[in-house]
Design an enzyme around this catalytic site. Structure first.
Site, mmCIF file in Angstrom:
data_model
loop_
_atom_site.group_PDB
_atom_site.id
_atom_site.type_symbol
_atom_site.label_atom_id
_atom_site.label_comp_id
_atom_site.label_asym_id
_atom_site.label_seq_id
_atom_site.Cartn_x
_atom_site.Cartn_y
_atom_site.Cartn_z
ATOM 1 N N ASP A 487 -13.062 73.966 -42.523
ATOM 2 C CA ASP A 487 -12.702 73.022 -43.580
ATOM 3 C C ASP A 487 -12.098 71.731 -43.049
ATOM 4 O OD1 ASP A 487 -13.209 73.931 -46.203
ATOM 5 O OD2 ASP A 487 -11.734 75.519 -45.937
ATOM 6 N N CYS A 488 -11.655 71.771 -41.818
ATOM 7 C CA CYS A 488 -10.902 70.635 -41.287
ATOM 8 C C CYS A 488 -11.732 69.759 -40.361
ATOM 9 C CB CYS A 488 -9.650 71.145 -40.586
ATOM 10 S SG CYS A 488 -8.606 72.025 -41.745
#
Ligand code: BGC
Ligand code: NOJ
Length: 818
Positions: A487-488
């Site tokens: 997600d990052c």
């Protein structure tokens, strides 16, 4: 240093001192009423949705860390002393203390000054309430005059609003007290048709419902004025902070025991019958009273506890193993399976690290969680799949999250996480392998919950693949969108504004940044589709045959070899400027774990030696004694082109911590290349039970996985964070049970293909699969992992055992490894 021990026979973890490095929690409830409970009775309860129906109040990130809970106080009326038998909130030094976290229940017991008190907390099956069963024994040789006080603080339902909207909330609180039962009815006068109640089995000598009256001004839960004075004030809450507190006066002879039951519950009335008498403002209690009466009765409460025990016996009974390693046994047989069920119930919503007001159910997360619980609750897994697929978008993409109450996609976060749709394919494949319920593919499921758009589930899977085919980048690799599994890694974000969301900010076209991880996942999901298409065909889908999907997998594999290989390992991505991410050419973040694990587990590189090379590189560069870190070298500054990943200090979260979720991909990959020793070694490095001895470093609960363990670049290397709600549960379970122990559901039967270390003499297992119990004995007869099967005494071909057609319900399997 240890703070407790495993009691495997009872399926409990026993905590022997209250001051654990962090609150060590457990979950109660398995259907609609849920609760978190810490080893000192902290935590809160909710009905279905931790944000919208929060029953009791909890203060996140407080000092002490764990504040708000199911508190009991005992008061010695002769001496005027009071204490909490669960240690919190008074923190009085106890003679002895133990907390037994079990399957869906917690028992906290202690002795203080010759008074033994033990409370069993659980949620009965089929009910929206929790029982606190308190047992008090006077171990002194004199009679004693005691008062018992209970205390719980009500939340005004919407937990987000409750913790922010004080100008309104200090005015809305309302309660009723009738026959000693405290009813919390804030907003019941208007649109709510639900209330909470807090009941006690004993005659009360008093009660309180206004927090300030109970605590006294400028006081906290550790020294309520009512405890100091020894008498409740019978306060009725008008606004401010409604609480529930009962007071019971007891006189116990030497050796005498007293049992008291408290119930905290949730109840809904039909809209038209909210009030009794009609037209009044009094809660209609006709429905709830019999429920209260039933569970205030000890016999019924005990019976409910026994049913809960059998429920867990049955769930865990699906797979039980006896291997030479106690950490394997205990995680497989008890805790890892249990954690998988908790992720089924909670997704990522409510833990000590997830406030219950943030994320709903993640599309990616819930599909992966399913891999770990499908064998225990197949019917509920089926429903989960249909719910998830109903939030899929017509493009084949998916809302990243949906809300559990409404089951609607969450617009705040939206979609465009380009890996999301593929996890649905993996989940459905796992479900069919487990159940052989091919009919699920015919279920009509809407897109974006729009009834007029209903299509067979199979069509949804087709669109999941199509979604990526429609989003290919310059190298023929899948475009990453907002992010993939990581997600990052936000390659289209370019955020330079503090506080802006990395996950929802998109700058530029998004037509350049590509993900090698999604490429690996795509190979995996197209291969699954190929296998599904081989066995399931429907008119209209001829063009999308098994051959079609195999070709997609092949072509993508070739593309990965051409553009996703860095020389010694798989590249991670190309950023929005077309620059490599996760390459030896990079200054930092030269190698990432995800593509090494996932490409190989999808089969990429097995044919040309890349797989082994990639895994050796991961071993050399990423493996630490606390697990395999996400990447190396860690990012030492913020990179505008990479996003949130470089926002974390080195060694934390996506910036080079050990993610317990993706370590298993490498373990499975090691199994695929036949490296049994490494697979098990990696498995044990992050196995919570195996880390128990180092509890002062690990700090989180030793019975469940945490999301991360601080990486080697962190000053706190080895420290776990974000326990409980993580894909680590499902993937570690799948890895150890299906790949290392090799007991694997397939389309055509149960496969037995262990890849275990040469020094393991074998193991035994019992697996219930499609209604048949397989009693499996694996015996080592040589150093390798080639299997010969003897099924019910007869030598069998291959390593897959079909479900018998002759009605046999038990099958004995001998697997000889050589
Ligand atoms: C976390 C991720 C998480 C994401 C969810 C990030 O801040 O580091 O692990 O998946 O938030 O939105
Ligand atoms: C936690 C999220 O819930 C999950 O979806 C994601 O894959 C990992 N973080 C890694 O970023």
């Amino acid at each position: 240093m240890k703070y407790g021990y495993f009691d495997d026979a009872q399926r409990e973890y026993v905590i022997t001192r209250p001051d654990t490095p962090l609150p060590w929690i457990n979950y109660l409830g398995s259907e609609e009423y849920f609760a978190l409970i810490s080893n000192t009775a902290g935590g809160y309860s909710f009905y279905k949705d931790a944000r919208l129906r929060r029953i009791s109040r909890y203060r996140y990130n407080n000092a002490p860390f764990d504040l708000g809970g199911r508190y009991l106080y005992l008061r010695d009326n002769d001496e005027g002393h009071y204490w909490s038998p669960s240690w919190q909130p008074t923190q009085t030094e106890l003679q002895d203390y133990s907390c037994r976290h079990g399957m869906g229940y917690t028992i906290i017991g202690s002795t203080y000054n010759g008074i033994r008190a033990e409370t069993r907390y659980f949620v009965p099956l089929g009910e929206n309430l929790e029982i606190w069963q308190l047992s008090i024994t006077n171990q002194r040789n004199t009679s004693t005059d005691l008062s018992v006080f209970s205390a719980v603080e009500f939340c005004l339902w919407d937990a987000a609003d409750d913790s922010t909207n004080f100008q309104r909330n200090f005015n809305t609180g309302q309660v009723e007290v009738e026959d000693g039962v405290i009813y919390h009815k804030t907003e019941y006068r208007e649109r709510r048709d639900h209330f909470a109640y807090f009941a006690c089995s004993e005659k009360l000598s008093g009660f309180d419902t206004q927090r300030e009256a109970f605590l006294g001004p400028y006081r906290s839960w550790d020294r309520p004025i009512v405890l100091e004075q020894g008498q409740s004030t019978n306060s009725i809450a008008y606004g401010w902070q409604p609480i529930g507190s009962h007071c019971i006066r007891l006189s116990l002879k030497p050796g005498e025991n007293k049992q008291i039951i408290f119930l905290l519950g949730y109840f809904e009335n039909p809209k038209a019958q909210k009030f009794d008498p009609p037209g009044s403002q009094t809660i209609n209690k006709r429905g709830v009273k019999p429920v209260i009466a039933k569970y205030l009765n000890k016999t019924d409460a005990d019976k409910a506890f026994e049913s809960l025990k059998s429920y867990w016996d049955q769930l865990l009974g699906v797979l039980q193993v006896q291997t030479p390693d106690e950490h394997v046994n205990r995680m497989v047989n008890i805790w890892n399976a249990y954690q998988c069920m908790v992720t089924f119930n909670m997704s990522r919503s409510a833990s000590l690290y997830e406030s219950g007001i943030g994320r709903g159910l993640g599309f990616r997360d819930s599909n992966q969680d399913l891999l770990g619980f499908v064998q225990m609750v197949p019917e509920r897994a089926r429903q989960r799949i249909l719910d998830l697929a109903s939030t899929q978008l017509p493009s084949g993409g998916a809302y990243h999250q949906y809300q559990p109450m409404t089951k609607r996609g969450n617009n705040d976060i939206g979609s465009n996480f380009n890996d999301d749709p593929h996890w649905l394919v993996l989940a459905v494949a796992a479900y069919i392998r487990e159940t052989s319920d091919w009919n699920i593919l015919d279920e009509l499921v809407p897109y974006d919950n729009r009834p007029e758009s209903r299509m067979p589930l199979y069509e949804h899977l087709q669109r999941s693949i199509q979604y990526t085919l429609d989003r290919m980048g310059p190298h023929g690799l899948p475009l990453i969108g907002r992010a993939d599994w990581n997600d990052c890694l936000n390659l289209n974000c370019f955020s330079d504004t503090p506080g802006e969301s990395f996950q929802t900010t998109t700058t530029g076209s998004g037509n350049v940044a590509e993900s090698v991880f999604i490429a690996g996942l795509f190979v995996m999901s197209t291969l699954e589709m190929a296998q599904i298409a081989e066995r399931y065909s429907k008119p209209g889908f001829e063009s999308r045959s098994s051959t079609f999907y195999k070709k997609l997998a092949n072509d993508m594999t070739t593309t990965i070899y051409q553009h996703g290989w860095d020389g010694e390992w798989f590249l991670r991505a190309y950023d929005a400027l077309g620059q490599k991410v996760g390459s030896a050419e990079c200054e930092e973040g030269k190698i990432y774990i995800e593509p090494q694990g996932f490409c190989v587990l999808a089969g990429v590189g097995l044919e040309n030696g890349y797989a082994k090379k990639a895994l050796d590189s991961a071993n050399k560069q990423l493996a630490t004694k606390h697990g395999i870190v996400v990447l190396q070298p860690a990012y030492s500054r913020y990179y505008l082109n990479l996003g949130e990943i470089s926002s974390y200090p080195e060694g934390y979260k996506e910036n080079a911590s050990v993610f317990c979720h993706n370590n298993p991909w490498v373990m499975i990959a090691e199994v695929k290349v036949g490296n049994a020793d490494r697979a098990l070694d990696y498995y044990l490095r992050i196995n919570p039970s195996a880390r128990e001895e180092a509890a002062e470093i690990h700090r989180c609960e030793p019975y469940v996985y945490a999301q991360t363990i601080a990486g080697r670049d962190a000053p706190t290397h080895g420290e776990a964070k974000n326990s409980w709600l993580t894909g680590a549960a499902a993937w570690n379970y799948v890895t150890i049970t299906q790949w290392i122990l090799g007991i694997r559901p397939t389309w055509d039967g149960l496969q037995i293909a262990p890849v275990i270390p040469a020094h393991w003499p074998g193991f035994t297992a019992s697996r219930i699969f499609r209604g048949v119990t397989y009693q499996i004995t694996v015996k080592r007869t040589g150093p390798g992992n080639n299997v010969n099967l003897i099924v019910d005494g007869k030598a069998a071909d291959g390593n897959i055992i079909a479900v018998p057609k002759d009605g046999r319900k038990t099958i004995t399997v001998e697997a000889l490894l050589k």
